[in-house]
Design a protein around this motif. Sequence first.
Motif, short mmCIF file in Angstrom:
data_model
loop_
_atom_site.label_atom_id
_atom_site.label_comp_id
_atom_site.label_asym_id
_atom_site.label_seq_id
_atom_site.Cartn_x
_atom_site.Cartn_y
_atom_site.Cartn_z
N SER A 1 0.85 -1.20 -0.10
CA SER A 1 0.10 0.24 0.09
C SER A 1 0.80 1.18 -0.07
O SER A 1 1.65 1.62 0.88
CB SER A 1 -0.88 0.02 1.21
N LEU A 2 0.73 2.10 -0.98
CA LEU A 2 1.51 3.35 -1.22
C LEU A 2 0.42 4.39 -1.37
O LEU A 2 -0.48 4.34 -2.06
CB LEU A 2 2.38 3.23 -2.30
N LYS A 3 0.51 5.48 -0.29
CA LYS A 3 -0.48 6.57 -0.37
C LYS A 3 0.60 7.96 -0.86
O LYS A 3 1.27 8.19 0.44
CB LYS A 3 -1.13 6.68 1.10
N ALA A 4 0.73 8.44 -1.73
CA ALA A 4 1.75 9.45 -2.09
C ALA A 4 1.22 10.57 -2.82
O ALA A 4 1.70 11.49 -3.27
CB ALA A 4 2.87 8.94 -2.70
N GLY A 5 -0.24 10.78 -2.79
CA GLY A 5 -0.86 11.92 -3.32
C GLY A 5 -0.66 13.07 -2.96
O GLY A 5 0.00 13.27 -1.69
N ASN A 6 -1.37 14.12 -3.38
CA ASN A 6 -1.26 15.50 -2.85
C ASN A 6 0.05 16.03 -2.52
O ASN A 6 0.28 16.67 -1.42
CB ASN A 6 -2.26 15.52 -1.50
N ASN A 7 0.99 15.72 -3.56
CA ASN A 7 2.49 16.38 -3.29
C ASN A 7 2.38 17.30 -4.64
O ASN A 7 1.78 17.21 -5.79
CB ASN A 7 3.23 15.31 -3.55
N PRO A 8 3.61 18.17 -4.74
CA PRO A 8 3.70 19.09 -5.51
C PRO A 8 4.35 18.70 -6.64
O PRO A 8 5.50 19.08 -7.08
CB PRO A 8 4.31 20.45 -4.84
N PHE A 9 3.82 17.67 -7.50
CA PHE A 9 4.58 16.93 -8.60
C PHE A 9 4.91 17.83 -9.84
O PHE A 9 4.20 18.69 -10.08
CB PHE A 9 3.78 15.67 -9.09
N GLN A 10 6.34 17.76 -10.21
CA GLN A 10 6.64 18.63 -11.33
C GLN A 10 6.61 17.71 -12.52
O GLN A 10 7.62 16.72 -12.58
CB GLN A 10 8.20 18.92 -11.04
N CYS A 11 5.63 17.99 -13.34
CA CYS A 11 5.59 17.24 -14.38
C CYS A 11 6.54 17.43 -15.69
O CYS A 11 6.70 18.43 -16.28
CB CYS A 11 4.27 17.32 -15.06
N SER A 12 7.54 16.38 -15.62
CA SER A 12 8.66 16.60 -16.53
C SER A 12 8.97 15.39 -17.06
O SER A 12 8.49 14.30 -16.72
CB SER A 12 9.94 17.27 -15.85
N CYS A 13 10.30 15.08 -17.81
CA CYS A 13 10.63 13.95 -18.54
C CYS A 13 10.83 12.74 -17.37
O CYS A 13 10.57 11.76 -17.38
CB CYS A 13 11.62 14.01 -19.32
N GLU A 14 11.31 13.36 -16.05
CA GLU A 14 11.84 12.37 -14.96
C GLU A 14 10.45 11.99 -14.54
O GLU A 14 10.67 10.72 -13.78
CB GLU A 14 12.60 13.30 -14.01
N LEU A 15 9.60 12.34 -14.41
CA LEU A 15 8.16 12.11 -13.84
C LEU A 15 7.57 10.93 -14.71
O LEU A 15 6.88 10.24 -14.13
CB LEU A 15 7.33 13.08 -13.45
N ARG A 16 7.86 11.01 -16.05
CA ARG A 16 7.23 10.22 -16.70
C ARG A 16 7.57 8.59 -16.40
O ARG A 16 6.53 7.76 -16.69
CB ARG A 16 7.63 10.42 -18.28
N GLU A 17 8.71 8.34 -16.06
CA GLU A 17 9.01 6.99 -15.59
C GLU A 17 8.29 6.46 -14.52
O GLU A 17 8.10 5.34 -14.31
CB GLU A 17 10.50 6.73 -15.30
N PHE A 18 8.10 7.48 -13.54
CA PHE A 18 7.57 7.12 -12.30
C PHE A 18 6.09 6.70 -12.40
O PHE A 18 5.48 5.90 -12.19
CB PHE A 18 7.39 8.42 -11.24
N ILE A 19 5.46 7.63 -13.48
CA ILE A 19 4.15 7.37 -13.94
C ILE A 19 4.04 5.99 -14.18
O ILE A 19 3.15 5.31 -14.29
CB ILE A 19 3.57 8.44 -14.69
N GLN A 20 4.92 5.55 -15.32
CA GLN A 20 5.16 4.22 -16.00
C GLN A 20 4.84 3.33 -15.03
O GLN A 20 4.37 2.36 -15.25
CB GLN A 20 5.95 4.43 -16.90
N SER A 21 5.90 3.40 -13.90
CA SER A 21 5.96 2.32 -12.72
C SER A 21 4.53 2.15 -12.10
O SER A 21 4.21 1.25 -11.80
CB SER A 21 6.98 2.74 -11.83
N ILE A 22 3.87 3.41 -11.97
CA ILE A 22 2.62 3.14 -11.29
C ILE A 22 1.60 2.37 -12.01
O ILE A 22 0.67 1.54 -11.48
CB ILE A 22 1.87 4.47 -10.80
#
Length: 793
Positions: free
Chosen positions: A523-544
């Motif tokens: 269980s991971l609850k990591a919402g409501n953070n100030p995510f910086q939508c960039s190329c680096e974040l794309r890999e995290f989104i793919q992992s989720i």
Amino acid sequence: MIKDKESPIRSCHFVYIVALVFGTIIQFSDESEFVVDMSKTSRIHVPKDLPPKTKVLDLSQNNISELHLSDISFLSGLRVLRLSHNGIQGLDISIFKFNHDLEYLDLSHNQLQKISCHPITTTLKHLDLSFNDFDALPICKEFGNLTQLNFLGLSATKLQQLDLLPIAHLHLSCILLDLEDYMKENKKESLQILNTKKLHLVFHPNSFFSVQVNISANSLGCLQLTNIKLNDYNCQVLLKFLSGLTGGPTLLNFTLNHMETTWKCLVKVFQFLWPKPIEYLNIYNLTIVESIDEEVFTYYKTTLKALKIEHITNKVFIFSQTALYTVFSEMNILMLTISDTRFIHMLCPQEPSTFKFLNFTQNSFTDSVFQNCDTLARLETLILQKNELKDLFKASLMTKDMLSLETLDVSWNSLEYDRSNGNCSWVGSIVVLNLSSNALTDSVFRCLPPRIKVLDLHNNRIRSIPKDVTGLETLQELNLASNSLAHLPGCGIFSSLSILIIDYNSISNPSADFFQSCQKIRSLKAGNNPFQCSCELREFIQSIGQVSSDVVEGWPESYKCDYPESYKGTPLKDFQVSELSCNTALLIVTIVVPGLVLAVAVTVLCIYLDLPWYLRMVCQWTQTRRRARNVPLEELQRTLQFHAFISYSEHDSAWVKNELIPNLEKEDVRICLHERNFVAGKSIVENIINCIEKSYKSIFVLSPNFVQSEWCHYELYFAHHNLFHEGSDNLILILLDPIPQYSIPSSYHKLRALMAQRTYLEWPKEKSKHGLFWANLRASINIKLMEKAAEIH
């Protein structure tokens, strides 16, 4: 996180009533036409325009005095009707004969004095007639047909033993009996309650307890008394009243609500109940008056398991703390809760204690509580929420002799930890620790129990988790919400972690390697953070996206872009960026390399062909000729004396006098020069303005020497001002020598602006290009001037 270990047998708070009401409302909440709320609307009659499909009708707290058959007979599907707190004086039960689905009927807090008995719908589960003006209990024989009835609320000023006989065969969950107006102190009356699990008796709130009625119950499991006002003289009256109610073997839960008493009487109540079969004793809103002195209390062998006291108001300001605390600290029970009392301390038991659960929420305990206390070896759960603890090290020291302690809650204090040696003295048995809502920083990870499994650190001041922390291999659940963490922690030091809560932090670029390092995460609850939508974040989104939706809580609604502004509020699942913009190597191959080739080719052409210079000069000449054809007639009708005013630095006078002036005057261009055309006696500024206004054009010879001349600056300023004032294009810029931008003083902002926005003529060093230069210059000056020459001369 910390589970309440008290028995599931709770005080008689009528949970089943709430469940029935809210269950009914929730069932119809999706269709608003089924729920009608007209409470507190000052109505004197039941509205006639109610929707026929109404299921829930709330008319409480109005001024309705009468009910008629026509008021609700058309509501055939009505299930819940609230008419409490009105002025209803009489009730004919037959008005409900067409409401076959009616389950919940609340007529409490009215002025009912009598009921006309008639057959009533058998679907009723909740019937409340309490807090009315009945003389005798309003029990109709027809009530005996209410086989589904769970709750019954009644009022009376007198009681008879067999008043409840018509409903004796019903299996009621709770009877509420309002005895606020029952004031018969001398006349002994009796009431037999044959069959109910819970009994709630409400007495007058402002009168000392004086009820001497004998109430007996056969299978009572829960007893609640509300509004108990006692002193040392009537204390025995209450104990005698309780004798007939607390002797049954089935009574396990006893609650006293809104109780005012002396300390001496309270101890007597404890002493009276100690040998009874009651297991759970609850006191809510307790007020202690008069005095607190040491009282003798004998701790018999008791079946009592838990004592809960919530909200104590102490009106005794000077008393012996020991007299107060000793009574509680020496109790031979399993669970003790004393919350919202502002006690400043609690004594350590003198003998090995039976306590397994202690809850002292919202008091004023300091770090000295339970220090060096070795008599709480059986204690398993300790809750010290909302106190005044400040030192985490002392909190750990408090537990060192609590050998069975598994759960500790010290949240909502002011705990800090600033030691660097990490020698906290936690007892090794702690597995659940709540340190939330304190003032803890990163150093807290050096002061944790060795076998901790569940750790709550939310709402603190933690910025990061030290990488050299050890000893957390058993940690399974970690709550770090509402801190200042900038990164999503991996599981390198948390090898057993399965639950991580880290929402409301400062995480902008979570690592895509998180799920690889945290293989056991469930269980991971990591919402409501100030995510910086960039190329680096794309890999995290793919992992989720590759993880089960049951693992990532709040996905996707709580995961949104915060930066950049163009993506703010965009769900991460909808954030898309092209492969080209994220792949540097591909970007170089597809864009940078062709661009470099083109740049090299253009550079070669420029060096060998001087193409840009010729193009720029031709363009300038063409634009100048076009403007000459478009100059308005009225512009030519000004009184002019000169074709051009020339502004230059004295250091460039040789070029002006030897090159510029001869080449212009041989074409009959009349030149205005300061040394020959300034009028003696006038100020320099006035001469400059007059010359500029009397000249058709203003020519500025720009060079590094020009920017060093203050008068050149003035001339440029007035000429530029005249440009906007007259609305004409009267400026000609000649760049004699290159002027680096950094060499232009900041005060020459107009020169900076003109060089950036306007086209200027460059004096070529090659003689072969001089001809084209003079042609462009003459074209710039000689705009439709041939007709004007006669007037000027």
